[in-house]
Scaffold this motif. Sequence first.
Motif, PDB file in Angstrom:
ATOM      1  N   LEU A  86       0.826  -1.196   0.000  1.00 40.26           N
ATOM      2  CA  LEU A  86       0.000   0.000   0.000  1.00 40.26           C
ATOM      3  C   LEU A  86       0.861   1.247   0.000  1.00 40.26           C
ATOM      4  O   LEU A  86       2.056   1.200   0.279  1.00 40.26           O
ATOM      5  CB  LEU A  86      -0.967   0.002   1.189  1.00 40.26           C
ATOM      6  N   ALA A  87       0.226   2.364  -0.332  1.00 42.15           N
ATOM      7  CA  ALA A  87       0.934   3.642  -0.347  1.00 42.15           C
ATOM      8  C   ALA A  87      -0.051   4.762  -0.046  1.00 42.15           C
ATOM      9  O   ALA A  87      -1.262   4.617  -0.240  1.00 42.15           O
ATOM     10  CB  ALA A  87       1.592   3.876  -1.709  1.00 42.15           C
ATOM     11  N   LEU A  88       0.491   5.867   0.438  1.00 32.74           N
ATOM     12  CA  LEU A  88      -0.277   7.084   0.660  1.00 32.74           C
ATOM     13  C   LEU A  88       0.403   8.198  -0.111  1.00 32.74           C
ATOM     14  O   LEU A  88       1.627   8.329  -0.062  1.00 32.74           O
ATOM     15  CB  LEU A  88      -0.318   7.446   2.141  1.00 32.74           C
ATOM     16  N   ILE A  89      -0.387   8.996  -0.803  1.00 35.19           N
ATOM     17  CA  ILE A  89       0.142  10.147  -1.522  1.00 35.19           C
ATOM     18  C   ILE A  89      -0.587  11.378  -1.004  1.00 35.19           C
ATOM     19  O   ILE A  89      -1.816  11.431  -1.033  1.00 35.19           O
ATOM     20  CB  ILE A  89      -0.033  10.007  -3.040  1.00 35.19           C
ATOM     21  N   TYR A  90       0.192  12.343  -0.500  1.00 33.85           N
ATOM     22  CA  TYR A  90      -0.367  13.583   0.036  1.00 33.85           C
ATOM     23  C   TYR A  90      -0.198  14.689  -1.001  1.00 33.85           C
ATOM     24  O   TYR A  90       0.921  15.013  -1.393  1.00 33.85           O
ATOM     25  CB  TYR A  90       0.355  13.978   1.328  1.00 33.85           C
ATOM     26  N   TYR A  91      -1.326  15.257  -1.402  1.00 32.26           N
ATOM     27  CA  TYR A  91      -1.326  16.351  -2.376  1.00 32.26           C
ATOM     28  C   TYR A  91      -1.381  17.700  -1.674  1.00 32.26           C
ATOM     29  O   TYR A  91      -1.696  17.789  -0.486  1.00 32.26           O
ATOM     30  CB  TYR A  91      -2.528  16.219  -3.319  1.00 32.26           C
ATOM     31  N   GLU A  92      -1.129  18.745  -2.445  1.00 30.07           N
ATOM     32  CA  GLU A  92      -1.184  20.110  -1.927  1.00 30.07           C
ATOM     33  C   GLU A  92      -2.602  20.488  -1.502  1.00 30.07           C
ATOM     34  O   GLU A  92      -2.778  21.239  -0.549  1.00 30.07           O
ATOM     35  CB  GLU A  92      -0.659  21.069  -2.991  1.00 30.07           C
ATOM     36  N   ASN A  93      -3.615  19.974  -2.195  1.00 28.40           N
ATOM     37  CA  ASN A  93      -5.000  20.279  -1.815  1.00 28.40           C
ATOM     38  C   ASN A  93      -5.926  19.126  -2.204  1.00 28.40           C
ATOM     39  O   ASN A  93      -5.542  18.217  -2.940  1.00 28.40           O
ATOM     40  CB  ASN A  93      -5.468  21.607  -2.418  1.00 28.40           C
ATOM     41  N   SER A  94      -7.140  19.173  -1.697  1.00 27.17           N
ATOM     42  CA  SER A  94      -8.089  18.079  -1.918  1.00 27.17           C
ATOM     43  C   SER A  94      -8.591  18.011  -3.358  1.00 27.17           C
ATOM     44  O   SER A  94      -8.975  16.936  -3.819  1.00 27.17           O
ATOM     45  CB  SER A  94      -9.262  18.180  -0.943  1.00 27.17           C
ATOM     46  N   ASP A  95      -8.586  19.125  -4.085  1.00 26.70           N
ATOM     47  CA  ASP A  95      -8.985  19.090  -5.500  1.00 26.70           C
ATOM     48  C   ASP A  95      -8.029  18.225  -6.313  1.00 26.70           C
ATOM     49  O   ASP A  95      -8.447  17.456  -7.181  1.00 26.70           O
ATOM     50  CB  ASP A  95      -9.038  20.495  -6.098  1.00 26.70           C
ATOM     51  N   GLN A  96      -6.747  18.334  -6.030  1.00 26.31           N
ATOM     52  CA  GLN A  96      -5.751  17.526  -6.727  1.00 26.31           C
ATOM     53  C   GLN A  96      -5.907  16.051  -6.364  1.00 26.31           C
ATOM     54  O   GLN A  96      -5.821  15.178  -7.228  1.00 26.31           O
ATOM     55  CB  GLN A  96      -4.344  18.019  -6.391  1.00 26.31           C
ATOM     56  N   ALA A  97      -6.148  15.777  -5.086  1.00 20.94           N
ATOM     57  CA  ALA A  97      -6.362  14.397  -4.659  1.00 20.94           C
ATOM     58  C   ALA A  97      -7.611  13.822  -5.331  1.00 20.94           C
ATOM     59  O   ALA A  97      -7.604  12.671  -5.773  1.00 20.94           O
ATOM     60  CB  ALA A  97      -6.488  14.335  -3.141  1.00 20.94           C
ATOM     61  N   ASN A  98      -8.658  14.611  -5.417  1.00 21.64           N
ATOM     62  CA  ASN A  98      -9.883  14.171  -6.084  1.00 21.64           C
ATOM     63  C   ASN A  98      -9.615  13.841  -7.547  1.00 21.64           C
ATOM     64  O   ASN A  98     -10.090  12.830  -8.073  1.00 21.64           O
ATOM     65  CB  ASN A  98     -10.961  15.246  -5.964  1.00 21.64           C
ATOM     66  N   ARG A  99      -8.837  14.675  -8.207  1.00 22.16           N
ATOM     67  CA  ARG A  99      -8.470  14.428  -9.604  1.00 22.16           C
ATOM     68  C   ARG A  99      -7.712  13.103  -9.728  1.00 22.16           C
ATOM     69  O   ARG A  99      -7.959  12.315 -10.642  1.00 22.16           O
ATOM     70  CB  ARG A  99      -7.642  15.601 -10.132  1.00 22.16           C
ATOM     71  N   ALA A 100      -6.812  12.829  -8.788  1.00 21.29           N
ATOM     72  CA  ALA A 100      -6.051  11.566  -8.806  1.00 21.29           C
ATOM     73  C   ALA A 100      -6.979  10.372  -8.659  1.00 21.29           C
ATOM     74  O   ALA A 100      -6.846   9.382  -9.384  1.00 21.29           O
ATOM     75  CB  ALA A 100      -5.007  11.567  -7.698  1.00 21.29           C
ATOM     76  N   VAL A 101      -7.920  10.459  -7.726  1.00 23.01           N
ATOM     77  CA  VAL A 101      -8.857   9.355  -7.516  1.00 23.01           C
ATOM     78  C   VAL A 101      -9.672   9.097  -8.780  1.00 23.01           C
ATOM     79  O   VAL A 101      -9.840   7.956  -9.202  1.00 23.01           O
ATOM     80  CB  VAL A 101      -9.780   9.638  -6.303  1.00 23.01           C
ATOM     81  N   ILE A 102     -10.146  10.143  -9.404  1.00 20.01           N
ATOM     82  CA  ILE A 102     -10.974  10.006 -10.612  1.00 20.01           C
ATOM     83  C   ILE A 102     -10.155   9.497 -11.798  1.00 20.01           C
ATOM     84  O   ILE A 102     -10.554   8.561 -12.489  1.00 20.01           O
ATOM     85  CB  ILE A 102     -11.651  11.346 -10.965  1.00 20.01           C
ATOM     86  N   GLN A 103      -9.005  10.091 -12.034  1.00 19.48           N
ATOM     87  CA  GLN A 103      -8.211   9.783 -13.225  1.00 19.48           C
ATOM     88  C   GLN A 103      -7.414   8.487 -13.123  1.00 19.48           C
ATOM     89  O   GLN A 103      -7.166   7.832 -14.134  1.00 19.48           O
ATOM     90  CB  GLN A 103      -7.241  10.930 -13.529  1.00 19.48           C
ATOM     91  N   LEU A 104      -6.982   8.121 -11.919  1.00 20.32           N
ATOM     92  CA  LEU A 104      -6.023   7.024 -11.799  1.00 20.32           C
ATOM     93  C   LEU A 104      -6.570   5.773 -11.138  1.00 20.32           C
ATOM     94  O   LEU A 104      -5.849   4.784 -11.004  1.00 20.32           O
ATOM     95  CB  LEU A 104      -4.778   7.527 -11.060  1.00 20.32           C
ATOM     96  N   ARG A 105      -7.829   5.774 -10.744  1.00 17.79           N
ATOM     97  CA  ARG A 105      -8.426   4.570 -10.151  1.00 17.79           C
ATOM     98  C   ARG A 105      -8.347   3.428 -11.161  1.00 17.79           C
ATOM     99  O   ARG A 105      -8.745   3.559 -12.315  1.00 17.79           O
ATOM    100  CB  ARG A 105      -9.875   4.830  -9.771  1.00 17.79           C
TER     101      ARG A 105
END
Length: 86
Positions: free
Chosen positions: A45-64
């Motif tokens: 497993l891994a955790l990736i911390y982004y600068e803001n939640s919008d970027q994290a949301n984009r990662a979840v949507i684009q990279l799932r």
Amino acid sequence: FSKGRPSKCVWLDCIAENVTKEILCETFQKAGIINHCFIDKKKGLALIYYENSDQANRAVIQLRGCEINNKRIQVCFNCWPKLTDS
């Protein structure tokens, strides 16, 4: 695999043992600026911390469900307390 609540942190599961922080950052920086990356190779497993939640949301949507080193990974918002590699 639950999406979880939006946050700055993205949870990754099913990570191949040969995946490095560099590989994860190269893949996930497409979604935004990464502040920190933590990998637990034993648990896959891994955790990736982004600068803001919008970027994290984009990662979840684009990279799932994307593949890294020929292994499909799970991607969702982190629902666990902050972990560090120190």
